[in-house]
Design a protein around this motif. Structure first.
Motif, PDB file in Angstrom:
ATOM      1  N   TYR A 214       1.085  -1.241   0.124  1.00  0.00           N
ATOM      2  CA  TYR A 214       0.277  -0.129   0.072  1.00  0.00           C
ATOM      3  C   TYR A 214       1.142   1.238  -0.100  1.00  0.00           C
ATOM      4  N   TYR A 215       0.520   2.087  -0.863  1.00  0.00           N
ATOM      5  CA  TYR A 215       1.513   3.374  -0.914  1.00  0.00           C
ATOM      6  C   TYR A 215       1.008   4.573  -0.555  1.00  0.00           C
ATOM      7  N   LYS A 216      -0.323   4.753  -0.366  1.00  0.00           N
ATOM      8  CA  LYS A 216      -1.093   6.125  -0.325  1.00  0.00           C
ATOM      9  C   LYS A 216      -0.666   6.782   0.890  1.00  0.00           C
ATOM     10  N   TRP A 217       0.193   6.024   1.960  1.00  0.00           N
ATOM     11  CA  TRP A 217       0.614   7.083   3.065  1.00  0.00           C
ATOM     12  C   TRP A 217       1.994   7.552   2.836  1.00  0.00           C
ATOM     13  N   ARG A 218       2.515   7.156   1.648  1.00  0.00           N
ATOM     14  CA  ARG A 218       4.077   7.436   1.380  1.00  0.00           C
ATOM     15  C   ARG A 218       4.278   8.995   1.448  1.00  0.00           C
TER      16      ARG A 218
ATOM     17  N   ILE B 138       8.036   7.066   4.921  1.00  0.00           N
ATOM     18  CA  ILE B 138       8.554   6.049   4.248  1.00  0.00           C
ATOM     19  C   ILE B 138       9.555   5.440   4.988  1.00  0.00           C
ATOM     20  N   ALA B 139       9.542   4.369   5.085  1.00  0.00           N
ATOM     21  CA  ALA B 139      10.414   3.607   6.019  1.00  0.00           C
ATOM     22  C   ALA B 139      11.871   3.649   5.760  1.00  0.00           C
ATOM     23  N   SER B 140      12.156   3.679   4.303  1.00  0.00           N
ATOM     24  CA  SER B 140      13.591   3.749   3.881  1.00  0.00           C
ATOM     25  C   SER B 140      14.268   4.966   4.088  1.00  0.00           C
TER      26      SER B 140
ATOM     27  N   LYS C 278       5.908  -4.444   4.667  1.00  0.00           N
ATOM     28  CA  LYS C 278       6.398  -3.308   4.533  1.00  0.00           C
ATOM     29  C   LYS C 278       5.856  -2.342   5.459  1.00  0.00           C
ATOM     30  N   ILE C 279       6.463  -1.930   6.145  1.00  0.00           N
ATOM     31  CA  ILE C 279       6.347  -0.877   7.219  1.00  0.00           C
ATOM     32  C   ILE C 279       5.699   0.200   6.472  1.00  0.00           C
ATOM     33  N   LEU C 280       4.467   0.634   6.522  1.00  0.00           N
ATOM     34  CA  LEU C 280       3.569   1.382   5.969  1.00  0.00           C
ATOM     35  C   LEU C 280       3.558   2.875   6.766  1.00  0.00           C
ATOM     36  N   TYR C 281       3.503   2.761   7.841  1.00  0.00           N
ATOM     37  CA  TYR C 281       3.261   4.091   8.930  1.00  0.00           C
ATOM     38  C   TYR C 281       3.861   3.691  10.513  1.00  0.00           C
ATOM     39  N   VAL C 282       4.572   4.798  10.979  1.00  0.00           N
ATOM     40  CA  VAL C 282       4.843   4.588  12.197  1.00  0.00           C
ATOM     41  C   VAL C 282       4.718   6.115  12.931  1.00  0.00           C
ATOM     42  N   ASP C 283       4.396   5.784  14.217  1.00  0.00           N
ATOM     43  CA  ASP C 283       3.951   7.152  14.909  1.00  0.00           C
ATOM     44  C   ASP C 283       4.787   6.913  16.172  1.00  0.00           C
TER      45      ASP C 283
ATOM     46  N   ASP D  55     -12.613  -7.795   9.174  1.00  0.00           N
ATOM     47  CA  ASP D  55     -13.763  -7.114   8.255  1.00  0.00           C
ATOM     48  C   ASP D  55     -13.236  -5.393   8.374  1.00  0.00           C
ATOM     49  N   ILE D  56     -11.766  -5.113   8.213  1.00  0.00           N
ATOM     50  CA  ILE D  56     -11.581  -4.039   8.468  1.00  0.00           C
ATOM     51  C   ILE D  56     -11.174  -3.454   7.164  1.00  0.00           C
ATOM     52  N   SER D  57     -12.000  -2.215   6.627  1.00  0.00           N
ATOM     53  CA  SER D  57     -11.513  -1.896   5.250  1.00  0.00           C
ATOM     54  C   SER D  57     -10.341  -0.478   5.671  1.00  0.00           C
ATOM     55  N   TRP D  58      -9.137  -0.911   5.741  1.00  0.00           N
ATOM     56  CA  TRP D  58      -8.167  -0.142   6.172  1.00  0.00           C
ATOM     57  C   TRP D  58      -7.462   0.925   4.978  1.00  0.00           C
ATOM     58  N   GLN D  59      -7.304   0.317   3.795  1.00  0.00           N
ATOM     59  CA  GLN D  59      -6.895   1.187   2.867  1.00  0.00           C
ATOM     60  C   GLN D  59      -7.816   2.343   2.257  1.00  0.00           C
ATOM     61  N   GLY D  60      -7.541   3.388   2.177  1.00  0.00           N
ATOM     62  CA  GLY D  60      -7.990   4.824   1.985  1.00  0.00           C
ATOM     63  C   GLY D  60      -8.414   5.449   3.347  1.00  0.00           C
ATOM     64  N   LYS D  61      -8.231   4.932   4.400  1.00  0.00           N
ATOM     65  CA  LYS D  61      -8.130   5.702   5.629  1.00  0.00           C
ATOM     66  C   LYS D  61      -6.866   6.449   5.944  1.00  0.00           C
ATOM     67  N   LYS D  62      -6.901   7.516   6.633  1.00  0.00           N
ATOM     68  CA  LYS D  62      -5.801   8.165   7.003  1.00  0.00           C
ATOM     69  C   LYS D  62      -5.315   7.196   8.111  1.00  0.00           C
ATOM     70  N   PRO D  63      -3.800   7.151   8.060  1.00  0.00           N
ATOM     71  CA  PRO D  63      -3.331   6.180   9.259  1.00  0.00           C
ATOM     72  C   PRO D  63      -3.651   6.652  10.907  1.00  0.00           C
ATOM     73  N   GLU D  64      -3.824   7.762  11.032  1.00  0.00           N
ATOM     74  CA  GLU D  64      -4.297   8.072  12.317  1.00  0.00           C
ATOM     75  C   GLU D  64      -5.607   7.948  12.408  1.00  0.00           C
ATOM     76  N   ASN D  65      -6.407   8.121  11.538  1.00  0.00           N
ATOM     77  CA  ASN D  65      -7.895   7.664  11.818  1.00  0.00           C
ATOM     78  C   ASN D  65      -8.070   5.992  12.167  1.00  0.00           C
ATOM     79  N   LEU D  66      -7.063   5.293  11.147  1.00  0.00           N
ATOM     80  CA  LEU D  66      -7.317   4.027  11.245  1.00  0.00           C
ATOM     81  C   LEU D  66      -6.895   3.574  12.823  1.00  0.00           C
ATOM     82  N   GLN D  67      -5.835   4.119  13.405  1.00  0.00           N
ATOM     83  CA  GLN D  67      -5.196   3.910  14.625  1.00  0.00           C
ATOM     84  C   GLN D  67      -6.366   4.135  15.716  1.00  0.00           C
TER      85      GLN D  67
END
Length: 194
Positions: free
Chosen positions: A7-11, A15-17, A58-63, A166-178
């Motif tokens: 999933y790339y929409k949080w890039r 970006i982990a790298s 893939k580490i997609l997001y870290v806070d 049954d979690i639609s996680w793609q398309g959500k902002k990472p903070e809202n998903l959390q």
């Protein structure tokens, strides 16, 4: 499988790298050279290897301030033959834990199989984080994967199945998903369900 990319929409947010605290800091990726395989199938070059030969991530997001991460997995999770949980725990979770991460969400939509073995790494992982309010949550495991995880008695250490499937996680902002996952975790702890 080569066309399933992480999933790339949080890039635009992470970006982990490029994250100096990430276990994947400094990695270079090719868009055109396919070298990693699961079974005999090439996978997209954006997936990260971390020691296992059957599962990639893939580490997609870290806070780091709030102490959580979102990780996507692909492949076969095989603790029986390859001790994949050892690689996940030692190479990824321990590294993130040392940088303040206590809440781990792993997206398992593309985990094709699970083969369990000893639970000691799961138990150790939970012991490391539980005192600080941490947890491990596996989101969207396939039915046969969930059944194998239950047979391996992972439910004592990891949250999966039921409300987590049954979690639609793609398309959500990472903070809202959390926030949503935290709410489900709170309900789960109280013994509530939908």
């Amino acid at each position: 499988m080569h066309d399933i990319e992480p999933y790339y929409k949080w890039r635009d947010q992470y970006i982990a790298s490029e994250d100096r605290k990430s276990p994947f800091f400094g990695r270079d990726y090719s868009e055109f050279t396919f070298t990693k395989k699961i079974y005999n199938y090439y996978i997209h070059p954006q997936w990260d290897e971390f020691g296992s030969h059957t599962i990639y991530m893939k580490i997609l997001y870290v806070d780091y301030n709030l102490g959580y991460c979102h990780i996507e997995l692909i492949g076969e999770w095989n603790d029986c033959l390859h001790n994949d949980i050892m690689f996940i725990k030692r190479e990824i979770a321990d590294h993130l834990y040392q940088n303040g991460i206590r809440k781990f969400t792993l997206f398992c939509d593309n985990v094709l199989n699970f083969h369990g073995s000893d639970n000691s790494y799961y138990e150790e992982w939970l012991d490391d984080i539980a005192e600080d309010g941490g947890w491990i949550c596996l989101v969207n495991t396939q039915d046969h994967v969930e059944m194998e995880m239950e047979n391996a008695e992972l439910q004592y250490y990891v949250n999966f199945g039921g409300i987590w499937n049954d979690i639609s996680w793609q398309g959500k902002k990472p903070e809202n998903l959390q926030l949503m996952i935290e709410g489900l975790m709170s309900q789960s702890a109280k013994g509530l369900s939908y």
